[in-house]
Scaffold this motif. Structure first.
Motif, mmCIF file in Angstrom:
data_model
loop_
_atom_site.group_PDB
_atom_site.id
_atom_site.type_symbol
_atom_site.label_atom_id
_atom_site.label_comp_id
_atom_site.label_asym_id
_atom_site.label_seq_id
_atom_site.Cartn_x
_atom_site.Cartn_y
_atom_site.Cartn_z
ATOM 1 N N THR A 23 12.392 4.487 -10.102
ATOM 2 C CA THR A 23 11.418 4.107 -10.621
ATOM 3 C C THR A 23 9.601 4.127 -9.624
ATOM 4 N N LEU A 24 8.907 4.881 -11.482
ATOM 5 C CA LEU A 24 8.063 5.166 -11.252
ATOM 6 C C LEU A 24 7.162 4.104 -11.262
ATOM 7 N N VAL A 25 5.929 3.003 -10.449
ATOM 8 C CA VAL A 25 5.359 1.918 -10.665
ATOM 9 C C VAL A 25 3.561 2.641 -10.444
ATOM 10 N N LEU A 26 3.531 2.451 -11.736
ATOM 11 C CA LEU A 26 2.181 3.660 -11.782
ATOM 12 C C LEU A 26 0.904 1.924 -12.143
ATOM 13 N N MET A 27 0.823 1.241 -11.912
ATOM 14 C CA MET A 27 -0.442 0.495 -12.282
ATOM 15 C C MET A 27 -1.906 0.728 -11.877
ATOM 16 N N GLY A 28 -2.258 -0.154 -13.067
ATOM 17 C CA GLY A 28 -3.575 0.286 -13.713
ATOM 18 C C GLY A 28 -3.754 1.053 -14.168
ATOM 19 N N VAL A 29 -3.192 1.338 -14.890
ATOM 20 C CA VAL A 29 -3.493 2.859 -15.938
ATOM 21 C C VAL A 29 -3.865 2.310 -17.293
ATOM 22 N N PRO A 30 -5.041 2.833 -17.988
ATOM 23 C CA PRO A 30 -5.633 2.015 -18.743
ATOM 24 C C PRO A 30 -5.437 2.682 -20.284
ATOM 25 N N ASP A 101 -7.810 9.746 -12.197
ATOM 26 C CA ASP A 101 -6.727 10.277 -11.920
ATOM 27 C C ASP A 101 -5.403 9.074 -10.997
ATOM 28 N N LEU A 102 -4.094 9.902 -10.671
ATOM 29 C CA LEU A 102 -2.859 8.962 -9.824
ATOM 30 C C LEU A 102 -3.731 9.138 -8.839
ATOM 31 N N ASP A 103 -3.464 8.126 -8.168
ATOM 32 C CA ASP A 103 -3.421 7.853 -6.505
ATOM 33 C C ASP A 103 -1.843 7.541 -5.679
ATOM 34 N N PHE A 104 -0.875 8.955 -5.082
ATOM 35 C CA PHE A 104 0.256 8.034 -4.625
ATOM 36 C C PHE A 104 -0.510 7.716 -3.213
ATOM 37 N N LYS A 105 -1.454 7.182 -2.648
ATOM 38 C CA LYS A 105 -1.450 6.571 -0.847
ATOM 39 C C LYS A 105 -0.515 5.929 -1.177
ATOM 40 N N ALA A 106 -0.697 4.883 -1.957
ATOM 41 C CA ALA A 106 -0.171 3.756 -1.744
ATOM 42 C C ALA A 106 2.015 3.491 -1.705
ATOM 43 N N SER A 107 2.538 4.737 -2.305
ATOM 44 C CA SER A 107 3.893 5.074 -1.848
ATOM 45 C C SER A 107 3.849 5.322 -0.490
ATOM 46 N N LYS A 108 3.344 5.533 0.402
ATOM 47 C CA LYS A 108 3.453 5.752 1.703
ATOM 48 C C LYS A 108 2.745 4.176 2.996
ATOM 49 N N ASP A 109 2.968 2.899 2.077
ATOM 50 C CA ASP A 109 2.436 1.807 2.775
ATOM 51 C C ASP A 109 4.614 1.413 2.318
ATOM 52 N N GLU A 110 4.940 1.426 3.036
ATOM 53 C CA GLU A 110 6.516 1.046 3.617
ATOM 54 C C GLU A 110 6.252 -0.896 3.150
ATOM 55 N N GLU A 111 5.647 -1.177 3.888
ATOM 56 C CA GLU A 111 5.899 -2.648 3.320
ATOM 57 C C GLU A 111 5.747 -3.257 1.790
ATOM 58 N N GLU A 112 4.777 -2.012 1.159
ATOM 59 C CA GLU A 112 4.385 -2.239 -0.134
ATOM 60 C C GLU A 112 5.119 -1.750 -1.088
ATOM 61 N N VAL A 113 5.765 -1.081 -0.989
ATOM 62 C CA VAL A 113 7.342 -0.151 -1.470
ATOM 63 C C VAL A 113 8.116 -1.189 -1.469
ATOM 64 N N ASN A 114 8.688 -1.918 -0.271
ATOM 65 C CA ASN A 114 9.832 -2.793 -0.014
ATOM 66 C C ASN A 114 9.401 -3.983 -1.069
ATOM 67 N N ILE A 116 7.516 -3.832 -3.481
ATOM 68 C CA ILE A 116 8.320 -3.706 -4.973
ATOM 69 C C ILE A 116 9.270 -4.111 -5.486
ATOM 70 N N ARG A 117 10.058 -2.936 -4.569
ATOM 71 C CA ARG A 117 11.345 -3.390 -5.031
ATOM 72 C C ARG A 117 12.118 -4.480 -4.973
ATOM 73 N N ALA A 118 11.332 -5.359 -3.616
ATOM 74 C CA ALA A 118 12.618 -6.783 -3.229
ATOM 75 C C ALA A 118 11.697 -7.731 -5.323
ATOM 76 N N ASN A 119 10.937 -7.124 -6.096
ATOM 77 C CA ASN A 119 10.646 -7.722 -6.967
ATOM 78 C C ASN A 119 10.435 -7.129 -8.212
ATOM 79 N N LEU A 120 11.699 -5.721 -8.627
ATOM 80 C CA LEU A 120 11.758 -4.844 -9.578
ATOM 81 C C LEU A 120 11.847 -5.529 -9.972
ATOM 82 N N ARG A 121 13.022 -6.814 -10.386
ATOM 83 C CA ARG A 121 13.379 -7.130 -11.928
ATOM 84 C C ARG A 121 12.203 -8.043 -12.393
ATOM 85 N N ASP A 122 11.563 -9.009 -12.009
ATOM 86 C CA ASP A 122 10.511 -9.269 -12.785
ATOM 87 C C ASP A 122 8.959 -7.891 -12.950
#
Length: 387
Positions: A23-30, A101-114, A116-122
């Protein structure tokens, strides 16, 4: 991008992709941004937050930023990056409006990725499904391209850009630097003088594609005139040099580089990719000695070209590929060498079938003399006058 665009696929495949796909979660793309993955792209809608059910493996994410409606909503040049996605991986990025441009720094934040994973159905209603209908096409264009080769070839910046990011060779931070530049306070006497007055530009470090360097000289140092002539007709020395310097451990990775260059051009709009594709193709097709000893490389080349030429729009040949008869003359040499003595029988038969396929599909005559520019004599019916 909406899920109504979705996939007409086998329910078992859909379920497996839903469970195992990335899953690619891409937030804020205009809204209005042109965004795509592999061989398909969409205009981003107001609800878009990413792409789901992506088959694991190598993919090419690409996008064009868009100006705000007040600025005319113009689409910018395309940017792309190769991603090697693992089963069930969640890759998180947010749009940086300043860099467009897209910034992928958030992918290194394990807590944030977890989280997102917990709320994937939403999040699911806001995720567009991977365009499964183009999967076969994408695989056929990249089956020789490994993650390692893609990473080694794409710029250090990680971005493949349609337009080069260039800066002046001389920064001219000091008065002395500017004083040494040609003066612009008088009229130019010629186009050359005008061009000479422009600052010399170079590509910003880290943004250049890292293709294999093709030797300028196709013959070894100290070659005799006879050797120079032979190495100019049979480019095997130059090809073996490229393989030795860039793909020594796995020569077939050169086919991956050929695919990388093609994808960069046909999907990423990078003209440099097309130029490198032409150089590699010319080198491969005009290396008779290498063709005799590297059967697998050339069987692979035929398969790669079969799919690449099948994806190019017909009018594209007229506009670009057919310039100077590049493709027909290059392939004519290839077919001539492939039918020569010492070539593996399987390769010879495969080349004959490929030649017949291209002749039928594109109406190319590989047996014609491409250098023969004599006018064609047409027999006119009796009684037809010629002014």
């Amino acid at each position: 991008m909406a899920s109504s665009d979705s996939m007409d696929m086998d329910p078992d495949v859909a379920r497996r992709l839903f469970e195992e796909g990335a899953t690619l979660v891409l937030m804020g793309v205009p809204q209005g941004t042109e965004l795509g993955i592999d061989c398909k792209s969409w205009m981003v809608g107001p609800r878009f937050k990413g792409v789901k059910m992506i088959p694991p493996g190598l993919h090419f994410l690409h996008y064009c930023s868009v100006n705000s409606p007040g600025c005319g909503g113009e689409i910018g040049p395309k940017t792309g990056l190769f991603l090697d996605l693992k089963p069930r991986q969640i890759l998180l990025a947010s749009w940086d409006p300043k860099e467009e441009d897209l910034d992928f720094k958030a992918s290194k934040d394990e807590e944030e990725v977890n989280r997102i994973r917990a709320n994937l159905r939403d999040l699911d209603p806001f995720l567009g499904p991977y365009p499964y209908e183009v999967m076969r096409k994408w695989v056929s264009l990249t089956d020789r391209l490994s993650e390692e080769v893609a990473v080694n070839l794409q710029p250090l910046s990680g971005r493949v850009c349609a337009f080069s990011d260039v800066i002046p060779e001389i920064q001219m931070r000091h008065t002395k630097d500017r004083a040494e530049q040609p003066r612009n306070d008088t009229a130019c006497q010629s186009m050359k003088e005008g061009l000479d007055r422009l600052p010399r530009m170079k590509q910003r470090e880290g943004t250049e594609l890292r293709f294999s360097v093709i030797p300028e000289k196709t013959y070894p140092p100290g070659a005799t005139p006879a050797e120079i002539t032979r190495c100019s007709m049979d480019l095997s020395y130059a090809l073996e040099t490229v393989l030795e310097n860039n793909h020594k451990l796995e020569p077939l990775n050169l086919l991956g580089e050929l695919q990388f260059a093609f994808v960069c051009f046909i999907i990423g709009n990078v003209y440099e990719g097309f130029e490198h594709w032409k150089l590699l193709l010319s080198l491969l097709c005009r290396s008779e000695e290498t063709m005799r000893k590297r059967k697998d490389l050339y069987l692979g080349l035929i398969a790669v070209l079969y799919h690449q030429l099948g994806e190019i729009p017909p009018d594209f040949f007229v506009d670009i590929v057919s310039q100077d008869n590049f493709l027909t003359s290059t392939l004519q040499d290839f077919f001539q060498f492939a039918s020569g003595p010492g070539v593996d029988g399987t390769l010879r038969k495969r080349a004959e079938k490929f030649k017949a396929h291209l002749t039928k599909k594109f109406r190319w005559d590989f047996d014609a003399d491409l250098d023969d520019c004599a006018p064609v004599v047409v027999d006119l019916p009796e009684g037809v006058a010629v002014d």
